[in-house]
Scaffold this active site. Structure first.
Site, short mmCIF file in Angstrom:
data_model
loop_
_atom_site.label_atom_id
_atom_site.label_comp_id
_atom_site.label_asym_id
_atom_site.label_seq_id
_atom_site.Cartn_x
_atom_site.Cartn_y
_atom_site.Cartn_z
N LYS A 16 0.83 -1.22 0.00
CA LYS A 16 0.00 0.00 0.00
C LYS A 16 0.86 1.26 0.00
O LYS A 16 0.60 2.21 -0.72
CB LYS A 16 -0.90 0.03 1.25
N GLY A 40 3.49 -0.89 8.81
CA GLY A 40 4.85 -0.64 8.33
C GLY A 40 4.75 -0.51 6.82
O GLY A 40 4.52 -1.50 6.13
N HIS A 41 4.85 0.70 6.33
CA HIS A 41 4.66 0.96 4.90
C HIS A 41 5.99 1.35 4.27
O HIS A 41 6.59 2.35 4.67
CB HIS A 41 3.60 2.05 4.70
N GLN A 222 -3.02 -2.11 7.55
CA GLN A 222 -3.40 -3.52 7.64
C GLN A 222 -4.13 -3.93 6.35
O GLN A 222 -3.84 -3.38 5.31
CB GLN A 222 -4.28 -3.79 8.88
P1 GDP Z 1 2.40 -2.16 3.09
O1 GDP Z 1 2.33 -2.40 4.55
O2 GDP Z 1 1.15 -2.60 2.38
O3 GDP Z 1 2.78 -0.77 2.71
O4 GDP Z 1 3.54 -3.12 2.55
P2 GDP Z 1 4.99 -3.38 3.24
O5 GDP Z 1 5.84 -2.21 2.98
O6 GDP Z 1 4.84 -3.84 4.62
O7 GDP Z 1 5.47 -4.65 2.43
C1 GDP Z 1 5.59 -4.65 1.04
C2 GDP Z 1 7.05 -5.02 0.69
O8 GDP Z 1 7.13 -5.34 -0.69
C3 GDP Z 1 8.00 -3.88 0.90
O9 GDP Z 1 9.27 -4.40 1.23
C4 GDP Z 1 8.06 -3.21 -0.48
O10 GDP Z 1 9.28 -2.51 -0.70
C5 GDP Z 1 7.98 -4.41 -1.37
N1 GDP Z 1 7.32 -4.21 -2.66
C6 GDP Z 1 6.24 -3.44 -2.95
N2 GDP Z 1 5.88 -3.61 -4.25
C7 GDP Z 1 6.74 -4.52 -4.76
C8 GDP Z 1 6.85 -5.14 -6.05
O11 GDP Z 1 6.08 -4.91 -6.96
N3 GDP Z 1 7.85 -6.05 -6.19
C9 GDP Z 1 8.74 -6.36 -5.19
N4 GDP Z 1 9.67 -7.27 -5.44
N5 GDP Z 1 8.66 -5.78 -3.97
C10 GDP Z 1 7.67 -4.89 -3.78
P1 IMO Z 2 0.44 -2.86 7.36
O1 IMO Z 2 -0.29 -1.53 7.40
C1 IMO Z 2 0.44 -7.06 8.41
C2 IMO Z 2 -1.42 -8.13 12.22
C3 IMO Z 2 -0.55 -8.70 13.31
C4 IMO Z 2 -1.53 -9.62 14.01
C5 IMO Z 2 -2.83 -8.83 13.93
C6 IMO Z 2 -3.16 -8.02 15.18
O2 IMO Z 2 1.91 -2.73 7.30
O3 IMO Z 2 -0.13 -3.71 6.28
P2 IMO Z 2 -2.19 -5.74 16.14
O4 IMO Z 2 -0.80 -5.36 16.52
O5 IMO Z 2 -2.79 -4.89 15.08
O6 IMO Z 2 -3.11 -5.89 17.33
O7 IMO Z 2 -2.03 -7.23 15.54
O8 IMO Z 2 -2.70 -7.95 12.82
N1 IMO Z 2 -1.00 -6.83 11.67
C7 IMO Z 2 -0.45 -6.67 10.47
N2 IMO Z 2 -0.06 -7.56 9.55
N3 IMO Z 2 0.57 -5.75 8.14
C8 IMO Z 2 0.16 -4.83 9.06
O9 IMO Z 2 0.13 -3.51 8.79
C9 IMO Z 2 -0.32 -5.27 10.30
N4 IMO Z 2 -0.77 -4.65 11.41
C10 IMO Z 2 -1.19 -5.61 12.24
O10 IMO Z 2 0.55 -9.40 12.77
O11 IMO Z 2 -1.70 -10.81 13.26
MG MG Z 3 3.40 -3.36 6.08
#
Ligand code: GDP
Ligand code: IMO
Ligand code: MG
Length: 429
Positions: A16, A40-41, A222
């Site tokens: 996202k 964690g974005h 999430q």
């Molecule tokens: P979010 O929480 O939805 O913002 O996603 P996260 O940042 O937690 O996890 C997504 C992971 O995938 C991060 O390490 C991004 O840098 C990586 N990522 C996002 N889009 C792509 C993609 O198209 N390809 C690859 N290989 N990595 C990606």
């Molecule tokens: P983003 O925004 C993935 C999961 C936790 C656990 C459940 C409840 O980066 O996509 P909490 O701490 O919210 O009470 O935990 O939700 N969880 C996530 N999993 N991405 C997240 O955020 C999450 N935030 C919470 O691992 O299963």
């Molecule tokens: Mg994340």
């Protein structure tokens, strides 16, 4: 210009942040509306990686307003840490950041309660950030909120009451260490002066932006399957992660949401406990984890990996009224001989098109798969749909058919620019 919601269509971590960061090129503001620093974005720009937990993913673009809506539970220390890190890199964040006075605060005893509960038999693998206990206080109408930081006397007295209340549970029920009131006070009120100027009416700001015909992105945290009502309860987070939460959690009317993008990986991942019908416990699962670098951006925990689940996606489309899909991490599937998609669940002799409610029933479901040919040529870094390997295009078409949604965005790498924009969410309908 539209108000666009970007939300996770799976169990979080769909990418996202990357999509929001990319789209802020044409946005005037980005608003978070639920969750907290459990998120964690990850944003990757010119090879530099930034992970945001609480700040909206418009933070890297000068001039983009960053709004934290009333639906977000705010840990002041974390907020200041993130602001500080970006300021070190020269971002003018404070001038464009606004935090709603109605945001419930995450206080030290929330994390202590979260940790204490996770030691028990009903652990669900939370991020340990105190999210659940903070939302409990909100629902119980005893939360301290960002606006309370502006009234130190009131804040100090209320914090004492809250500490006493929660310390009873920590000590007597969980047999855990209590939180010292003085420490809690210092950690929160001590930081208040640094955030006071940031607190303001987010709802009014959004209405103003709407009246000025500006474009706003509403950034979900999430994913839909972690929604407290429609997710895999009780293995969920403690907020609504659905599209309607964007309105309630930011302070606008539902009719002011013009477009909803559900972001999904080209496969599936989940971190924490709870059922995941398409989870792979084999070498392919490991391969997806390795190639996708599937470790949580907040806790570093390995993510469980599996095939794309169209059944779960249909629930998201239904509950969120999705306009389209954004499919990320297509490149992670490069080189696989065959790729599976879950098209239905087998449950007690019947084929289900939609997931059942509740974790117990979901755990009884067996995925029904359809197998597609993979592609040998790399898709990583491709920025035009026509240049994708033919079978990768076919895969996307099949995902689109099974979910009955157009695929408007495809991500082929972590870098901001490694993206195919089939249809821009800000483009006129
Ligand atoms: P979010 O929480 O939805 O913002 O996603 P996260 O940042 O937690 O996890 C997504 C992971 O995938 C991060 O390490 C991004 O840098 C990586 N990522 C996002 N889009 C792509 C993609 O198209 N390809 C690859 N290989 N990595 C990606
Ligand atoms: P983003 O925004 C993935 C999961 C936790 C656990 C459940 C409840 O980066 O996509 P909490 O701490 O919210 O009470 O935990 O939700 N969880 C996530 N999993 N991405 C997240 O955020 C999450 N935030 C919470 O691992 O299963
Ligand atoms: Mg994340």
């Amino acid at each position: 210009m539209p108000n666009v919601v970007i939300l996770g269509a799976q169990w979080g971590d769909e990418g996202k942040g990357k999509i929001v960061d990319l789209l802020t090129e044409r946005a005037d503001a980005v608003a978070r509306f639920q969750g907290g620093h459990n998120a964690g974005h990850t944003l990757v720009v010119g090879g530099q990686k930034t992970v945001l937990h609480l700040l909206p993913s418009g933070a890297l673009r000068d001039g983009v307003e960053c709004l934290i809506g009333n639906g977000v539970v705010v840990h002041i220390g974390q907020l200041l840490k993130e602001i500080g890190k970006l300021e070190e890199r020269g971002a003018d964040l404070r001038a464009r950041l606004l935090v709603s006075p109605a945001c419930p605060l995450i206080l030290p005893h929330h994390a202590a309660l979260d940790a204490a509960r996770e030691r028990g038999p009903s652990a669900i693998g939370t991020t340990g950030r105190g999210i659940g206990p903070a939302y409990e206080d909100k629902a119980a109408r005893r939360a301290l909120r960002a606006g309370d930081l502006l009234r130190p006397k009131h804040f100090t007295a209320r914090l004492k009451e809250l500490c006493d209340y929660h310390n009873r549970a920590l000590q007597d029920f969980y047999e855990a260490e209590p939180v010292a009131y003085e420490d809690a006070l210092e950690q929160t009120l001590g930081q208040a002066k640094h955030v006071a100027e940031l607190i303001g009416d987010v709802s009014a700001k959004l209405c103003e932006l709407r009246a000025q015909n500006k474009s706003v992105l509403f950034e979900g945290a999430q994913g839909m399957l972690l929604d407290i009502d429609h997710g895999t309860y009780p293995f969920v987070t403690s907020s609504n992660t659905t599209a309607a939460a964007a309105a309630a959690g930011a302070g606008i009317g539902p009719l002011d949401l013009d477009y909803v993008l559900g972001v999904s990986k080209a496969y599936a991942t989940r971190v924490g406990a709870g059922p995941m019908p398409t989870e792979l416990h084999d070498q392919t699962g490991e391969l997806l984890g390795e190639r996708g670098a599937e470790f949580g951006a907040t806790t570093g925990r390995p993510r469980r990996c599996g095939w794309f689940d169209a059944v779960a996606l249909r629930r998201c489309r239904q509950v969120c009224g999705l306009s389209a899909l954004g499919v990320t991490k297509l490149d992670v599937l490069d080189g696989l001989d065959t790729i599976k998609i879950c098209t239905a669940y087998r449950h007690r002799g019947a084929n289900l098109e939609l997931p059942p409610y509740g974790a117990e029933a979901l755990a009884e479901c067996e995925p029904v798969y359809e197998e597609l040919d993979g592609w040998a040529q790399p898709s990583g870094g491709i920025r035009e749909l026509e240049k994708l390997p033919e079978n990768a295009r076919r895969y996307l078409e099949r995902v689109s058919e099974l979910c009955d949604l157009p695929v408007d965005i495809v991500s082929t790498g972590a870098e901001r620019s490694d993206t195919i924009t089939v249809k821009h969410p800000f483009a006129p309908a």
